[in-house]
Every structure is written in C-alpha cells, then in structure tokens.
Design an enzyme around this catalytic site. Structure first.
Site, short mmCIF file in Angstrom:
data_model
loop_
_atom_site.label_atom_id
_atom_site.label_comp_id
_atom_site.label_asym_id
_atom_site.label_seq_id
_atom_site.Cartn_x
_atom_site.Cartn_y
_atom_site.Cartn_z
NE ARG A 116 6.38 -55.62 -87.90
CZ ARG A 116 5.17 -55.15 -87.71
NH1 ARG A 116 5.00 -54.04 -87.06
NH2 ARG A 116 4.11 -55.79 -88.15
CB THR A 117 9.82 -58.19 -93.08
OG1 THR A 117 9.48 -58.64 -91.76
CG2 THR A 117 11.00 -58.99 -93.60
CE LYS B 219 -1.18 -59.49 -116.66
NZ LYS B 219 -0.27 -58.82 -117.59
NE ARG C 39 7.24 -62.18 -94.78
CZ ARG C 39 6.94 -61.47 -93.70
NH1 ARG C 39 5.74 -60.94 -93.55
NH2 ARG C 39 7.84 -61.28 -92.76
CG HIS D 250 11.08 -63.89 -90.27
ND1 HIS D 250 11.89 -63.11 -91.07
CD2 HIS D 250 10.01 -63.12 -89.96
CE1 HIS D 250 11.33 -61.91 -91.23
NE2 HIS D 250 10.19 -61.90 -90.56
#
Ligand code: NCD
Length: 316
Positions: free
Chosen positions: A58-59, A86, A108, A136
């Site tokens: 969703r986000t 890496k 995030r 959030h």
C-alpha cells in the site's frame, strides 16, 4: 498558512494546525482524484525517490500514485535490487540520491530514527514511510482523514486501538494525531503488547476488550507484528484471537454507527474476522483511497510551499 518544514517524520512533532492543514489539503486532492483525468501539473519537474528497506504494498504504491498524480517524476529503489546488497551504507546511498538531484526522499526503514538522520544528510524533503516501531505519519494522517470523512470531525471521537501496540508505528502516529485533534484514544491489548512509556501518550489503557470498545466511534484493529516479536509476549495466536480478535458480535459493544478500521495488511481470522472486514462497517478500503490524497497533500505542501527554504547543502 503553510507547512513550514522541510520534512515530515512524525506526528508527535506536528501541531494541530499543521495536521489540519494536511487534512484540508488532502480534501482538495481527493477532488482532483475524482476528475476524469486525475492529474495536475503541480510538481512538474520535481524528482521523487522511494527507498524502502522493508516490504510494502500500500504505502509505496500509494506514494508513487500520489507523486504521479502531481506530475512529479518518480524513481523507486527496491533495496534487494540495489547496491545496498553490495554493502553500500545508508549514508552513501543518500549522498548519491542527493547527487542525482532528487527533491524528495520517501523512506521506510526497520530502524526507528533512520529518517531523522536521513533528513540531516539529505538536502531535499524526507518523508517517513514507517521507521521501525517509531512512527508512520502518512498512515496517521490518512486515518484521521477517513474518520473526518465519515464522522465529520475528530474532536470528541472515541477511538479504541486494539492489539499489538508495542510494535506498531501506526498506533503511535494515530495516537499522537488523534489526541492532538481532541479525540479520546484507548489502547486495548495484553499488557505485554503495550509500549513502555504508554502513560506519556495521553491515552487510556485496558486489557479488557469489552471495556475498551464500549461505546467507541472507531474500532481500530492492528496486525500482530510477528516479524518484530522477540517471542513469548503472548501464549498463542489462537488465544490472542479468542481474547482480542474482532468480529461482528463484538462490534456490537461499540457505538451503533462505529467504523471498523485497519492499516493493512490484514491477517484474516486473527485480529479480525473476514466477515467483519468485508462488512459495511469496514472503511478499510476508504483508508487506502485516502492514502493517495494524503500523500499528494504532503508532497505538495513540502515541495511547493512559498515558505519552503531548503538548508544549505552540508559540506562534506
Ligand atoms: C503497516 C506498517 O507497515 O507499518 N502497514 C501499512 O503501512 N499500511 C502496518 C503493518 O505492517 O501491520
């Protein structure tokens, strides 16, 4: 009034006026999204990057849809397919995004505080899309918008947030945002799933589901965050579902016109019965739709405000 800030990291540090400005702007964005061509040129020429170190459906999609509806150019970095595998550090990744010329970084990260740190390194705007167990903020705003849309106000609303509050950045952002706008917030769940300094948040706390949802206007269910559990915080999923799982019978303890909300993803049959999730009381998909409008508002306010002055680039 303008959102006179470079970044949006947490609702805890936003004022009620700033939160209301975001919600009012999101209302206008919702109108844009209802047009036959749901797109405006407001952010033409702006470059937005999403950097997600944790899974998301969703986000991330919603931020991308929001940026595109404002005509920004969007680049998505999936960390498993980037130089992060890496061994590149977060700091180097951010310096590189700055060098490429990105105007906004939507991030995030599993560590609480990572976006705060990124905001000091990155010259453009940082939008926190969820950091560990901290906050959030765009979810908090879309939840407020959904309540306001259905109930006409936030002030005086009674909201029960049920479940794994301890591991939930959503519960934290919701609680800060809702209390700042005058709602009564109750945290309902086993004491082992309560945050450590819960008394500082201005919420009521109860381990009794019936008492917690008695007469509330909003029943807000949370997912058990199995990936963040250290183990042993409750005996079994089945026992949890029996004590705290929401279903249509238990929904009768709340107000007759109470809304049922959930941030997604739902674990059907654990915190919420399928029947209730898909019932007319559920506004879960309205939350998702409102997410696009709220994220448009945030990008618009951060990237176009007349008061928006970016700090001088850090000298390395
Ligand atoms: C939440 C999250 O990732 O914080 N989901 C979301 O963004 N809508 C909640 C969760 O994972 O349970």
């Amino acid at each position: 009034m303008n959102l006179n800030r470079k970044d949006v990291i947490a609702l805890q540090d936003m004022s009620a006026e700033e939160i209301n400005l975001c919600l009012d702007t999101a209302d206008s964005m919702r109108d844009v999204l209802k047009r036959p061509v749901p797109k405006v040129p407001a952010l033409q020429g702006k470059r937005v990057v999403t950097l997600f170190y944790e899974p998301s459906t969703r986000t991330r999609t919603s931020f991308e849809a929001a940026a595109k509806a404002l005509s920004a150019d969007v680049v998505n970095i999936t960390t498993s397919a980037s130089s992060i595998v890496k061994g590149e550090t977060l700091k180097d990744t951010i310096y590189n995004l700055k060098a490429i010329g990105m105007d906004a970084l939507i991030m995030r990260h599993p560590m609480g505080g990572a976006p705060n740190w990124a905001a000091r390194v990155f010259t453009g705007s940082v939008l926190n899309a969820g950091d560990g167990m901290h906050e959030h903020p765009s979810q908090g705003l879309l939840d407020l918008l959904t309540i306001r849309q259905h109930k006409g106000r936030i002030d005086g609303m009674k909201v029960a947030i049920i479940g794994d509050i301890r591991h939930s950045r959503v519960a934290r952002s919701d609680a800060w945002g809702m209390t700042k706008l005058g709602a009564e917030v109750r945290f309902v769940g086993p004491p082992t799933l309560m945050p450590v300094e819960v008394e500082k948040m201005g919420v009521k706390v109860t381990p009794d589901l019936r008492e917690g949802i008695d007469g509330v206007d909003v029943v807000y269910t949370l997912r058990i965050q199995l990936e963040r559990q250290q183990g042993g915080l409750f005996p079994s999923i089945r026992e949890y579902a029996e004590l705290f799982g929401m279903n249509s019978e238990r929904m009768k303890w709340a107000a007759d016109d109470a809304l049922l909300m959930h941030p997604g993803p739902i674990n059907r049959g654990i915190e919420l019965s399928s029947e209730l999730a898909d019932s007319p009381r559920s506004v879960i998909l309205d939350q998702v739709t409102n997410g696009v409008a709220v994220r448009m508002a945030l990008l618009f306010l951060l990237l176009t405000g007349p008061d928006h002055a970016l700090p001088e680039p850090e000298v390395n």
